[in-house]
Design a protein around this motif. Structure first.
Motif, PDB file in Angstrom:
ATOM      1  N   GLN A 167      42.070  36.715  20.305  1.00  0.00           N
ATOM      2  CA  GLN A 167      41.551  35.781  19.313  1.00  0.00           C
ATOM      3  C   GLN A 167      40.160  35.259  19.674  1.00  0.00           C
ATOM      4  OE1 GLN A 167      44.610  32.806  19.146  1.00  0.00           O
ATOM      5  NE2 GLN A 167      45.975  34.026  17.861  1.00  0.00           N
ATOM      6  N   GLN A 168      39.736  35.439  20.920  1.00  0.00           N
ATOM      7  CA  GLN A 168      38.482  34.844  21.377  1.00  0.00           C
ATOM      8  C   GLN A 168      37.255  35.629  20.938  1.00  0.00           C
ATOM      9  OE1 GLN A 168      38.813  34.348  25.608  1.00  0.00           O
ATOM     10  NE2 GLN A 168      40.789  33.319  25.494  1.00  0.00           N
ATOM     11  N   LEU A 169      37.400  36.953  20.736  1.00  0.00           N
ATOM     12  CA  LEU A 169      36.271  37.814  20.405  1.00  0.00           C
ATOM     13  C   LEU A 169      36.687  38.813  19.333  1.00  0.00           C
ATOM     14  CD1 LEU A 169      35.089  38.695  24.042  1.00  0.00           C
ATOM     15  CD2 LEU A 169      33.906  37.158  22.462  1.00  0.00           C
ATOM     16  N   PRO A 170      35.708  39.353  18.569  1.00  0.00           N
ATOM     17  CA  PRO A 170      36.053  40.454  17.662  1.00  0.00           C
ATOM     18  C   PRO A 170      36.680  41.608  18.448  1.00  0.00           C
ATOM     19  CG  PRO A 170      33.839  39.659  17.218  1.00  0.00           C
ATOM     20  CD  PRO A 170      34.284  38.992  18.489  1.00  0.00           C
ATOM     21  N   VAL A 171      37.664  42.266  17.867  1.00  0.00           N
ATOM     22  CA  VAL A 171      38.415  43.270  18.607  1.00  0.00           C
ATOM     23  C   VAL A 171      38.869  44.372  17.659  1.00  0.00           C
ATOM     24  CG1 VAL A 171      40.625  42.080  18.275  1.00  0.00           C
ATOM     25  CG2 VAL A 171      40.322  43.587  20.255  1.00  0.00           C
ATOM     26  N   THR A 172      39.003  45.576  18.195  1.00  0.00           N
ATOM     27  CA  THR A 172      39.605  46.684  17.471  1.00  0.00           C
ATOM     28  C   THR A 172      40.905  47.040  18.179  1.00  0.00           C
ATOM     29  OG1 THR A 172      37.442  47.561  16.820  1.00  0.00           O
ATOM     30  CG2 THR A 172      39.307  49.061  16.672  1.00  0.00           C
ATOM     31  N   VAL A 173      42.018  46.702  17.554  1.00  0.00           N
ATOM     32  CA  VAL A 173      43.330  46.961  18.137  1.00  0.00           C
ATOM     33  C   VAL A 173      43.835  48.293  17.610  1.00  0.00           C
ATOM     34  CG1 VAL A 173      45.704  46.159  18.375  1.00  0.00           C
ATOM     35  CG2 VAL A 173      43.831  44.494  18.307  1.00  0.00           C
ATOM     36  N   VAL A 174      44.137  49.218  18.520  1.00  0.00           N
ATOM     37  CA  VAL A 174      44.623  50.549  18.148  1.00  0.00           C
ATOM     38  C   VAL A 174      46.126  50.614  18.349  1.00  0.00           C
ATOM     39  CG1 VAL A 174      44.472  53.024  18.612  1.00  0.00           C
ATOM     40  CG2 VAL A 174      42.429  51.593  18.821  1.00  0.00           C
ATOM     41  N   ASN A 175      46.821  51.079  17.325  1.00  0.00           N
ATOM     42  CA  ASN A 175      48.270  51.208  17.416  1.00  0.00           C
ATOM     43  C   ASN A 175      48.687  52.584  16.916  1.00  0.00           C
ATOM     44  OD1 ASN A 175      51.218  50.871  16.660  1.00  0.00           O
ATOM     45  ND2 ASN A 175      50.805  48.854  17.513  1.00  0.00           N
ATOM     46  N   TYR A 176      49.360  53.320  17.783  1.00  0.00           N
ATOM     47  CA  TYR A 176      49.959  54.592  17.382  1.00  0.00           C
ATOM     48  C   TYR A 176      51.367  54.292  16.875  1.00  0.00           C
ATOM     49  CZ  TYR A 176      46.160  56.876  19.954  1.00  0.00           C
ATOM     50  OH  TYR A 176      44.930  57.293  20.406  1.00  0.00           O
ATOM     51  N   LEU A 177      51.547  54.309  15.562  1.00  0.00           N
ATOM     52  CA  LEU A 177      52.796  53.851  14.973  1.00  0.00           C
ATOM     53  C   LEU A 177      53.997  54.706  15.365  1.00  0.00           C
ATOM     54  CD1 LEU A 177      50.789  52.151  13.309  1.00  0.00           C
ATOM     55  CD2 LEU A 177      52.287  52.486  11.344  1.00  0.00           C
ATOM     56  N   GLU A 178      53.743  55.979  15.733  1.00  0.00           N
ATOM     57  CA  GLU A 178      54.856  56.846  16.113  1.00  0.00           C
ATOM     58  C   GLU A 178      55.431  56.465  17.476  1.00  0.00           C
ATOM     59  OE1 GLU A 178      53.506  61.092  14.364  1.00  0.00           O
ATOM     60  OE2 GLU A 178      51.945  59.847  15.265  1.00  0.00           O
TER      61      GLU A 178
END
Length: 309
Positions: A167-178
């Motif tokens: 929450q402190q910085l802009p971020v790109t969260v990657v999630n492999y749904l499989e």
């Protein structure tokens, strides 16, 4: 150069790049851990990210200089450095990570991956993952959970705690749904209804959305396609044996009704979230077929041109 020589040279240059960056990154990582809730701590976080982005950019230059691979990226939405994103992607190989880095580095905030806990022991990279605040997950089998029900939901709790840091910085969260790499054997064992994908798991991204709220409105739906049905391994990539990698990026807005909700307790909300993910996956399965057909057609044109020459 022969493939083995290309692979050795590529790996050597990546190793040298890693050794140069790991020391300063660890120093900043220790400072950040010691003083996490201060202005200096936030500056350390930015410094760690800058080092990681520079490391990735140099690796990109190495790949483009030494490898014949064509990196084909399609994106239908503008990308911004100061905006947070949730990236959802299919997962087939370790090559998926260089593919994502090639498509997104220095165009969006640096990635945050959810990693298997065993990866913390990988030399050099494990320490870098720690400094970058990557969450380390331990997946439990159904048999284990049947014997140890107290472990139920631990991964989701780790997800929640990790997202609080984001929450402190802009971020790109990657999630492999499989949740794991695709293989025909896993597909058959799951009785997956999809031709190119395993069944998606909605719980992980639901907790990311719940933890980050409105910060995570923007979703990047990523589809990675390789020329062959069998995805390449990392050695095949670094040794110059992968002809083309296609990364298709579709920008999507997270439905307003999904931004706030309790996935674990609210059955109606959970059903809506799963339906949204299921629809994304159905579209992705069709898109993989179309992209693979286009890639095969392109490869055929190249082969025809070479034959004529």
């Amino acid at each position: 150069m022969p493939h083995w020589l290309t692979g050795l040279l590529t790996c050597l240059l990546i190793l040298l790049n890693t050794l140069v960056g790991i020391g300063p990154m660890l120093i900043l990582g220790v400072l950040k851990a010691a003083i996490p809730h201060t202005g200096l701590g936030r500056q350390c976080s930015r410094g760690v990210m800058w080092i990681a982005e520079t490391w990735a950019e140099i690796n990109k230059a190495i790949f483009h200089a030494l490898l014949p691979t064509i990196w084909e990226v399609h994106c239908d939405t503008p990308l911004e450095r100061d905006h947070s994103y949730l990236v959802i992607s299919n997962h087939q190989s370790w090559v998926d990570i260089p593919a994502l880095v090639n498509a997104f580095n220095r165009k969006t905030p640096y990635f945050k991956f959810f990693l298997k806990r065993a990866l913390i022991w990988v030399p050099f990279l494990g320490l870098a993952f720690w400094a970058l605040d990557y969450p380390f997950m331990k997946r439990y089998s159904k048999a284990h959970l049947a014997k140890h029900p107290e472990d139920q939901g631990k991964d989701l709790e780790i997800t929640r705690r990790a997202c609080e840091k984001f929450q402190q910085l802009p971020v790109t969260v990657v999630n492999y749904l499989e949740g794991t790499r695709f293989t025909p054997a896993k597909q058959q064992a799951q009785q997956s209804p999809y031709r190119h994908l395993l069944k998606p798991k909605a719980g992980g991204i639901a907790f990311v959305v719940a933890a980050l709220g409105a910060q995570m409105r923007s979703v990047l739906d990523v589809t990675i396609v390789y020329p062959d049905e069998r995805p390449p391994g990392f050695w095949q990539l670094v040794s110059g044996q992968v002809a083309r990698i296609t990364v298709d990026i579709r920008g999507r807005a997270l439905p307003t009704e999904l931004i706030h909700g309790d996935y674990s307790q609210d059955a109606e909300y959970r059903a809506r979230f799963q339906q949204w993910v299921s629809q994304l996956w159905q579209e992705k399965d069709l898109r993989i077929s179309a992209l693979r057909h286009a890639t095969e057609a392109q490869s055929g044109k190249v082969a025809t041109t070479l034959d004529k020459d």
